[in-house]
Scaffold this motif. Sequence first.
Motif, PDB file in Angstrom:
ATOM      1  N   LEU A  79       0.986  -1.099  -0.033  1.00  0.00           N
ATOM      2  CA  LEU A  79       0.102  -0.128   0.017  1.00  0.00           C
ATOM      3  C   LEU A  79       0.909   1.280  -0.135  1.00  0.00           C
ATOM      4  CD1 LEU A  79      -2.391  -1.217   2.790  1.00  0.00           C
ATOM      5  CD2 LEU A  79      -2.941  -1.223   0.343  1.00  0.00           C
ATOM      6  N   ALA A  80       0.550   2.134  -0.951  1.00  0.00           N
ATOM      7  CA  ALA A  80       1.130   3.597  -0.934  1.00  0.00           C
ATOM      8  C   ALA A  80       0.243   4.572  -0.409  1.00  0.00           C
ATOM      9  CB  ALA A  80       1.764   3.879  -2.238  1.00  0.00           C
ATOM     10  N   PHE A  81       0.757   5.332   1.016  1.00  0.00           N
ATOM     11  CA  PHE A  81      -0.004   6.219   1.497  1.00  0.00           C
ATOM     12  C   PHE A  81       0.085   7.661   0.964  1.00  0.00           C
ATOM     13  CE2 PHE A  81      -0.804   2.583   4.250  1.00  0.00           C
ATOM     14  CZ  PHE A  81      -1.807   2.773   4.731  1.00  0.00           C
ATOM     15  N   ARG A  82      -0.830   8.362   0.766  1.00  0.00           N
ATOM     16  CA  ARG A  82      -0.571   9.880   0.669  1.00  0.00           C
ATOM     17  C   ARG A  82      -1.681  10.673   1.363  1.00  0.00           C
ATOM     18  NH1 ARG A  82      -1.556   8.234  -5.083  1.00  0.00           N
ATOM     19  NH2 ARG A  82       0.590   7.456  -6.145  1.00  0.00           N
ATOM     20  N   ALA A  83      -0.944  11.508   2.276  1.00  0.00           N
ATOM     21  CA  ALA A  83      -1.722  12.395   2.910  1.00  0.00           C
ATOM     22  C   ALA A  83      -2.504  11.571   3.928  1.00  0.00           C
ATOM     23  CB  ALA A  83      -2.507  13.277   2.335  1.00  0.00           C
ATOM     24  N   GLY A  84      -2.008  10.403   4.271  1.00  0.00           N
ATOM     25  CA  GLY A  84      -2.719   9.425   5.204  1.00  0.00           C
ATOM     26  C   GLY A  84      -3.850   8.518   4.651  1.00  0.00           C
ATOM     27  N   GLN A  85      -3.932   8.619   3.290  1.00  0.00           N
ATOM     28  CA  GLN A  85      -5.002   7.675   2.682  1.00  0.00           C
ATOM     29  C   GLN A  85      -4.206   6.925   1.671  1.00  0.00           C
ATOM     30  OE1 GLN A  85      -8.352   7.917   3.116  1.00  0.00           O
ATOM     31  NE2 GLN A  85      -7.730   9.110   4.959  1.00  0.00           N
ATOM     32  N   VAL A  86      -4.764   5.515   1.341  1.00  0.00           N
ATOM     33  CA  VAL A  86      -4.186   4.724   0.381  1.00  0.00           C
ATOM     34  C   VAL A  86      -4.245   5.284  -0.955  1.00  0.00           C
ATOM     35  CG1 VAL A  86      -4.379   2.546  -0.894  1.00  0.00           C
ATOM     36  CG2 VAL A  86      -4.608   2.427   1.735  1.00  0.00           C
ATOM     37  N   GLY A  87      -3.146   5.778  -1.636  1.00  0.00           N
ATOM     38  CA  GLY A  87      -3.134   6.267  -3.005  1.00  0.00           C
ATOM     39  C   GLY A  87      -2.885   5.336  -3.977  1.00  0.00           C
ATOM     40  N   ALA A  88      -2.256   4.076  -3.621  1.00  0.00           N
ATOM     41  CA  ALA A  88      -1.941   3.078  -4.676  1.00  0.00           C
ATOM     42  C   ALA A  88      -2.053   1.723  -3.905  1.00  0.00           C
ATOM     43  CB  ALA A  88      -0.702   3.236  -5.312  1.00  0.00           C
ATOM     44  N   LYS A  89      -2.512   0.770  -4.568  1.00  0.00           N
ATOM     45  CA  LYS A  89      -2.310  -0.714  -3.853  1.00  0.00           C
ATOM     46  C   LYS A  89      -1.800  -1.658  -4.889  1.00  0.00           C
ATOM     47  CE  LYS A  89      -5.612  -3.918  -1.887  1.00  0.00           C
ATOM     48  NZ  LYS A  89      -7.039  -3.873  -1.325  1.00  0.00           N
ATOM     49  N   TYR A  90      -0.822  -2.466  -4.650  1.00  0.00           N
ATOM     50  CA  TYR A  90       0.074  -3.411  -5.359  1.00  0.00           C
ATOM     51  C   TYR A  90      -0.041  -4.672  -5.060  1.00  0.00           C
ATOM     52  CZ  TYR A  90       3.771  -5.346  -8.316  1.00  0.00           C
ATOM     53  OH  TYR A  90       4.475  -5.865  -9.192  1.00  0.00           O
ATOM     54  N   ASP A  91      -0.491  -5.808  -5.829  1.00  0.00           N
ATOM     55  CA  ASP A  91      -0.470  -7.077  -5.186  1.00  0.00           C
ATOM     56  C   ASP A  91      -0.113  -8.007  -6.431  1.00  0.00           C
ATOM     57  OD1 ASP A  91      -2.902  -7.103  -6.811  1.00  0.00           O
ATOM     58  OD2 ASP A  91      -4.241  -7.166  -5.051  1.00  0.00           O
ATOM     59  N   GLY A  92       0.706  -7.183  -7.306  1.00  0.00           N
ATOM     60  CA  GLY A  92       1.130  -7.940  -8.779  1.00  0.00           C
ATOM     61  C   GLY A  92       2.404  -8.724  -8.490  1.00  0.00           C
ATOM     62  N   ASP A  93       3.266  -8.693  -9.447  1.00  0.00           N
ATOM     63  CA  ASP A  93       4.415  -9.714  -9.752  1.00  0.00           C
ATOM     64  C   ASP A  93       5.290  -9.057  -8.585  1.00  0.00           C
ATOM     65  OD1 ASP A  93       6.286 -11.389 -11.217  1.00  0.00           O
ATOM     66  OD2 ASP A  93       7.434  -9.484 -11.313  1.00  0.00           O
ATOM     67  N   ARG A  94       6.052 -10.055  -8.046  1.00  0.00           N
ATOM     68  CA  ARG A  94       7.112  -9.856  -6.960  1.00  0.00           C
ATOM     69  C   ARG A  94       8.386  -9.491  -7.313  1.00  0.00           C
ATOM     70  NH1 ARG A  94       3.122 -13.317  -6.239  1.00  0.00           N
ATOM     71  NH2 ARG A  94       1.865 -12.945  -4.524  1.00  0.00           N
ATOM     72  N   SER A  95       8.734  -9.134  -8.666  1.00  0.00           N
ATOM     73  CA  SER A  95      10.339  -9.053  -9.277  1.00  0.00           C
ATOM     74  C   SER A  95      10.717  -7.812  -8.669  1.00  0.00           C
ATOM     75  CB  SER A  95      10.318  -9.219 -10.537  1.00  0.00           C
ATOM     76  OG  SER A  95       9.430  -7.910 -11.202  1.00  0.00           O
ATOM     77  N   ILE A  96      12.061  -7.583  -8.689  1.00  0.00           N
ATOM     78  CA  ILE A  96      12.442  -6.375  -7.967  1.00  0.00           C
ATOM     79  C   ILE A  96      12.194  -5.312  -8.893  1.00  0.00           C
ATOM     80  CG2 ILE A  96      14.772  -5.089  -7.663  1.00  0.00           C
ATOM     81  CD1 ILE A  96      16.143  -7.956  -7.283  1.00  0.00           C
ATOM     82  N   ALA A  97      12.139  -5.198 -10.201  1.00  0.00           N
ATOM     83  CA  ALA A  97      11.977  -4.397 -11.158  1.00  0.00           C
ATOM     84  C   ALA A  97      10.307  -3.857 -11.025  1.00  0.00           C
ATOM     85  CB  ALA A  97      12.032  -4.882 -12.720  1.00  0.00           C
ATOM     86  N   ASP A  98       9.538  -4.746 -10.883  1.00  0.00           N
ATOM     87  CA  ASP A  98       8.266  -4.214 -10.712  1.00  0.00           C
ATOM     88  C   ASP A  98       7.902  -3.631  -9.458  1.00  0.00           C
ATOM     89  OD1 ASP A  98       7.601  -5.185 -13.160  1.00  0.00           O
ATOM     90  OD2 ASP A  98       6.435  -6.838 -12.503  1.00  0.00           O
ATOM     91  N   VAL A  99       8.314  -3.973  -8.172  1.00  0.00           N
ATOM     92  CA  VAL A  99       8.379  -3.643  -6.931  1.00  0.00           C
ATOM     93  C   VAL A  99       8.862  -2.261  -6.968  1.00  0.00           C
ATOM     94  CG1 VAL A  99       8.856  -3.754  -4.781  1.00  0.00           C
ATOM     95  CG2 VAL A  99       8.052  -5.797  -5.770  1.00  0.00           C
ATOM     96  N   GLN A 100      10.126  -2.201  -7.607  1.00  0.00           N
ATOM     97  CA  GLN A 100      10.878  -0.738  -7.735  1.00  0.00           C
ATOM     98  C   GLN A 100      10.204   0.351  -8.298  1.00  0.00           C
ATOM     99  OE1 GLN A 100      15.148  -1.167  -8.825  1.00  0.00           O
ATOM    100  NE2 GLN A 100      15.224   0.977  -9.302  1.00  0.00           N
ATOM    101  N   LEU A 101       9.483  -0.074  -9.404  1.00  0.00           N
ATOM    102  CA  LEU A 101       8.432   0.658 -10.382  1.00  0.00           C
ATOM    103  C   LEU A 101       7.385   1.119  -9.471  1.00  0.00           C
ATOM    104  CD1 LEU A 101       8.308   1.985 -13.039  1.00  0.00           C
ATOM    105  CD2 LEU A 101       6.887   0.050 -13.620  1.00  0.00           C
ATOM    106  N   PHE A 102       6.824   0.482  -8.707  1.00  0.00           N
ATOM    107  CA  PHE A 102       5.648   0.657  -7.814  1.00  0.00           C
ATOM    108  C   PHE A 102       6.343   1.622  -6.840  1.00  0.00           C
ATOM    109  CE2 PHE A 102       3.430   0.284  -3.841  1.00  0.00           C
ATOM    110  CZ  PHE A 102       2.114   0.729  -4.458  1.00  0.00           C
ATOM    111  N   LEU A 103       7.433   1.478  -6.163  1.00  0.00           N
ATOM    112  CA  LEU A 103       7.748   2.338  -5.098  1.00  0.00           C
ATOM    113  C   LEU A 103       8.238   3.850  -5.742  1.00  0.00           C
ATOM    114  CD1 LEU A 103      10.047   0.058  -2.999  1.00  0.00           C
ATOM    115  CD2 LEU A 103       7.716   0.936  -2.453  1.00  0.00           C
TER     116      LEU A 103
END
Length: 106
Positions: A79-103
Amino acid sequence: MAEPTTETTEKTTQCADGACVLPQQAPTPWCQVLMPNLVLAQAATGKTVYYVDTLNTLSDPVLKAFRDAYEISFVPTLLAFRAGQVGAKYDGDRSIADVQLFLQNN
């Protein structure tokens, strides 16, 4: 509003030696697959990451309420929080590249 935390929340941050703090053990095999990649993605992006151990969801009412509130049906979920609210949710591929892109994007 700050990001919500529970007693089982652990903060992982980039340490002076470039390593990140890992939880003692991940609760599920899928979390065990994700964790090393999440640590590397976090180190590459410098983003703050909180790890919530969901192993005791059925016996911990606070943890269950947290998962219900953020509609976390399975783990791992990021979960990515923005101003205390969930701004994005990710439950996809667990690869370094995809997780890094999400972050990077959140």
